[in-house]
Design an enzyme around this catalytic site. Sequence first.
Site, short mmCIF file in Angstrom:
data_model
loop_
_atom_site.label_atom_id
_atom_site.label_comp_id
_atom_site.label_asym_id
_atom_site.label_seq_id
_atom_site.Cartn_x
_atom_site.Cartn_y
_atom_site.Cartn_z
N CYS A 1 -0.82 -6.60 -5.70
CA CYS A 1 -0.52 -7.95 -5.19
C CYS A 1 -1.67 -8.89 -5.48
O CYS A 1 -1.49 -10.10 -5.58
CB CYS A 1 -0.19 -7.91 -3.70
SG CYS A 1 -1.62 -7.99 -2.60
N CYS B 1 -6.45 -8.71 -2.36
CA CYS B 1 -7.72 -8.09 -2.00
C CYS B 1 -8.68 -8.01 -3.19
O CYS B 1 -9.85 -7.65 -3.02
CB CYS B 1 -7.50 -6.69 -1.44
SG CYS B 1 -7.02 -5.48 -2.70
N GLU C 1 9.70 2.32 -3.00
CA GLU C 1 9.73 2.82 -1.63
C GLU C 1 9.57 4.33 -1.53
O GLU C 1 9.03 4.85 -0.56
CB GLU C 1 11.07 2.44 -0.98
CG GLU C 1 11.27 0.97 -0.77
CD GLU C 1 12.55 0.71 -0.02
OE1 GLU C 1 12.47 0.32 1.15
OE2 GLU C 1 13.64 0.92 -0.58
N ARG D 1 9.00 -0.70 4.07
CA ARG D 1 9.08 0.22 2.93
C ARG D 1 9.61 1.60 3.35
O ARG D 1 9.01 2.29 4.15
CB ARG D 1 7.69 0.36 2.33
CG ARG D 1 7.61 0.98 0.97
CD ARG D 1 6.16 0.99 0.52
NE ARG D 1 5.99 1.03 -0.91
CZ ARG D 1 4.83 0.83 -1.53
NH1 ARG D 1 3.74 0.56 -0.82
NH2 ARG D 1 4.75 0.88 -2.84
N SER E 1 -28.03 -7.12 12.23
CA SER E 1 -29.45 -6.84 12.47
C SER E 1 -29.63 -5.66 13.41
O SER E 1 -28.79 -5.38 14.27
CB SER E 1 -30.14 -8.07 13.05
OG SER E 1 -29.66 -8.33 14.35
N LEU E 2 -30.75 -5.00 13.25
CA LEU E 2 -31.11 -3.90 14.15
C LEU E 2 -31.23 -4.39 15.58
O LEU E 2 -30.71 -3.77 16.51
CB LEU E 2 -32.43 -3.28 13.67
CG LEU E 2 -33.07 -2.23 14.59
CD1 LEU E 2 -32.13 -1.06 14.82
CD2 LEU E 2 -34.41 -1.76 14.03
#
Length: 1276
Positions: A63, A66, A1205, A856, A300-301
């Site tokens: 798609c 991402c 599917e 699906r 941060s730590l």
Amino acid sequence: LFRLGTRDAASKKTLLHYSANACLLPICSLYGMAVTTVEGVGSTRTRIHPVQERLAKCHGSQCGFCTPGMVMSIYTLLRNHPEPTYEQMTAALAGNLCRCTGYRPILDACKTFCKDSVCCQSKANGMCCLDQEEDLFDRKEKESARLFSPDEFQPLDPTQEFIFPPELMRMAENQPKRTLVFHGERMMWISPVTLDELQDLKAAHPKAPLVVGNTGVGPDMKFRGVFHPIVIAPARIPDLNVVKCMSDGLTIGAACSLSLMKDVLRNAILELPEEKTKIFYAVLQQLRTLGGEQIRNVASLGGNIISRKSTSDLNPILAAGNCMLNLASQGKRWIPLSDIFANGVGNNAIMPEEVLVSVHIPHSRKGEYISAFRQAPRRENALPIISAGMRVLFEEGTDKIKDLSIFYGGAASTTVCAKQACQTLIGRYWNEQMLDEASRLILNEIILPNSASDGKIEYKKILIVSFFYKFFLEVLQSLKTMHYFFNFLGVFFFFFLMIQNVELSQSPQDPVGRPIMHQSGIKHATGEAVYIDDIPSVDGELFLSVVTSSRAHAKIVSVDTSEALKEPGVFDIITANDVPATNEFHYSDDPEIIFYMICISQVICVGQIVCAVAADSYAHAKQAAAKVKIEYEALEPVILTIEDAIRHNSFFEPKRKLERGDVDKAFETVDHILEGEIHIGGQEHFYMETQSVLVVPKGEDKEMDVFVSTQHPAFIQEMVAASLGVPANRIMCHVKRVGGAFGGKLLKAGLLASVASVAANKTNRAVRLILSRGDDMLITGGRHPFIGKYKVGFMNDGRIRAVDVKYYINGGCTPDESVLVAEVSLLKMDNAYKIPNLRCWACACKTNLPSNTAFRGFGFPQSGLVTETWITEVAEKTGLSPEKVREMNMYKEDEQTHFKQKLDPQNLIRCWNECMEKSAYYSRKTAIEEFNKQNYWKKKGIAIVPMKFPFGLGSRYLSQAAALVHIYTDGSVLLTHGGIELGQGIHTKMIQVASRELNIPMSYIHFCETSTTTVPNACASVGSAGTDVNGMAVKDACQTLLKRLQPIINENPKGNWNDWIKEAFEQSVSLSATGYFRGYDADMDWEKGEGQPFTYFLYGTACSEVEINCLTGDHKNLRTDIVMDIGCSINPAVDIGQIEGAFVQGIGLYTMEELKYSPEGVLHTRGPDQYKIPAVCDIPEQFNVSLLSSSQNPYAIYSSKGLGEAGLFLGCSVFFALRDAITCVRNERGLKKTFALNSPLTAEQIRAACTDDFTKMVIGRWGSDLYLLWNTYWAT
């Protein structure tokens, strides 16, 4: 996601590159940094970067939503390490999620940059995993498996990367550091440069938070409504960024990132003696799985410590390790880190005026052992359910405890210490008696609140005592060997793909059957692919935020919008009164509603839309929406679960039933009858692009352009037109691409598009509605939760003679697709098995949850799992192996299904046999049995599962399709059709079809968008049918054009395409044609219980191997082999990607993804923090996919099959491999053979099934032997 470039504060010369999440990092914190987004890495207008090129050409994009994040993670790593190890590469991707690909092709792209291959040489025979595969696949098969050619890749040349901007370099070197103050609309950001100034600011603004990475404060502000008018950012203060190697340990500044801390600890481990670095290793172990790289780069730590979050991975081990805190106010003082957890959240060990400057991590000592543990819903990038840090110091030369520290995270509101238990155990010896006493003491001291929101109280208690037992064994092992083992190796993923070879007679120009890159792959990787929210703003555009019901079943007494209207930027509030025409859509007896209406008198779920706020920005709209006040009057009953619905007889009609043979008589003649039930949880679509729509009024004739992320533009057009009371020809619906859908962008997308259209109609302005992830999950629903109740009659030899099964599905508050899902679950429930006497029922339950919808697999993943469960139980009852029972009951020859449709199971048998052979099933099963004999706390399991997946949409009109093809006078071709690009590569395949039919290169053909203006009345892109039906339409259009061109070609056979097109135009031959496909014949008579609802069948088999940790319930997916019959693949790269992506989504459904609701019907698991989909760490370490050769399908284009599917169900092979491992555990421990496992089979459920004395201890029943042969099986 983007990359940041900055100078190293310590060296002032070294450039640091790191990736970060744009949604978390405040722009004010970027002063002096160079920001690179995916567009800056490379583009089609300038040059494509090797990362972008390889990700696209390795088919790592479907798609595409991402993909920019993947690019930035890989690119940043390569800027820091041009030749990374494979471990570094997988670590860089741990914070990225993909819902489409299954990650294999992304990792393939990554491997091309790695300088070495970390191999699995820990195998028992010492052989490399690559060598071991030689006996399974001959060299010819291996060579045919290549989906891309590395020879085509441009080399990675670090000298060609962008330099750090010289002006920023000069600014950093020449300009004196000064305090930065940024003023916003509602808040102020102050960034001091000295510790004294920070203390003054803290005194002046005691409630202002200190923010470095914004990973704590940011989510609170974004998701929980917390507001801070003043924020202090101390990241530029040198004292807080110190890193010092001291004689007694390491001192790390509080503002240092966790990534920097990780590097410092790793270097120290390599340089210092092993005896001194035990705590470093334990902390490093936690850091490797804490968040993703993008989080660790900015978190941060100090923030991790000061926030004192219960779910901290670091605080328990830092506290157990005797770390010290350096605090500053008027002076400086050191306190043990453990002091801040002494009395819970209200602890005042740190004064309000004090600032944490640094943390000292001491060296470990001789005779000291330290370990850290965690168990989370996902191995990486997930908050822990329970974390722990434990340290023991022995008196010199003995195993007598001199000092002991045990801390837990996740057990209470903050990190807690088993202080009394530790004090009591000092002076004890490290033996069985101590273990017994310690386990009792710890459980008595660590009290979990009964109100734990995640409902995992018993599991947490088991983990608490199991972690101590693991620590006990680790220390015992170390005492015996006097060696502390450090392991830095990551997991190496090995993939094998076997595709079908094209015929030698096929023209080299013919692209069908070849692994062609996704048509938009490069644009995905460069960020140039346009999604709804990428469309540039329209002048005067408004942003919409919806206001939803907070009650599951109630009457709304009043809605007060007065405060919301006073908020800045608010333009209007949209309600049901603003809908010009249709507000209710009656597709069944129960309506689908756009807006709640006062006259309806009630809301029927949490998340139902009450009204919407239109404002000049998303932030203003959201702020105003929070000010809308709704007064409710509770109504009864509130029905949330299937059990509630059964109790209240609350169902959608009609209920469905299928029956074959004489079931009751068959039950009288069988040898055995078993009865049981299985519960299957729902699943969130979690598409990467949330529900999105942009509506633009055109200014005349009530026309509107609707840009929407949907699978069904014609349906959107119909709903919007109906709600506005205009003809459909005034609504132009456009879809360029969709960032994932999986069935979730049909009816709900139409309702949300109607909301936006009503707002645009009222305001006469463009309106953009982009749901946040939390709102999307709250409003839209997902896969149906399912209960299957079964009664099975079978013979001693495993033959199944009778089945009576009932399915109940949770439909939610409106019908949506629920009745159809119930029907499909019945039609596909037999899976691969012939059941001579069968009765099955299905009911869609009406509840007060958001309506569930298509997903699906559409009912088959649930009903198929029920079937495989009772198949497995029959095997357990008869003492036969599950694969024997499956083989025995499988369709064998030309048969009829339980609804009297014919099928030829030849390819089912072929898939089964090939998977058996390629997976080396029996030899591996023997090896697993031997492994399990040698290991008590770890067990392996293996399962092989067949699949028959019917293809079809049930009615001819639902599978009709049309296409439009234009040829322009320069020879270029514009193609459009009714299918939607969801990531399944449909446009790529349609271009392949047109290329073959017109006999021209793919480069001549362009696809623009799917639109109701070019192809009217198109059916939805659902059911894996897009390529089948639209391919036929494209083929028809191209053949029409070719028929027109044929006389011209015949007159000039030596001419070229451009010559013929030019001549055709001059002869007035039409160069535009529509194509049409009427659809597949299909029918189903539910009264008779018979019909031909499907066109053809896909077949497949998956074999999966897993390993479970019996102490925690955690598991690893070791290997999966899949053989799929998909006919003749049009594009094997796309098709294998679909198989893998669906399979990994199935792993999520069956083993990971949990939806949690409150007793009031509020969804708790909203967003990636609470809801975990599979990540890179969850895919099988070996993942082999083969396409069945010599398979023909006369019903579809080019003998292909629609497969998007089908592969999801094969994920249940992991479920049954886990069951196999659990069965081994239970048999070894003498537990009863009959046991129930529900889906998802999470670590919690696995641990509960592996009953031992620790589980008995938690529920109050002590076992006779707590140690369970610990001295024999210490190697856990």
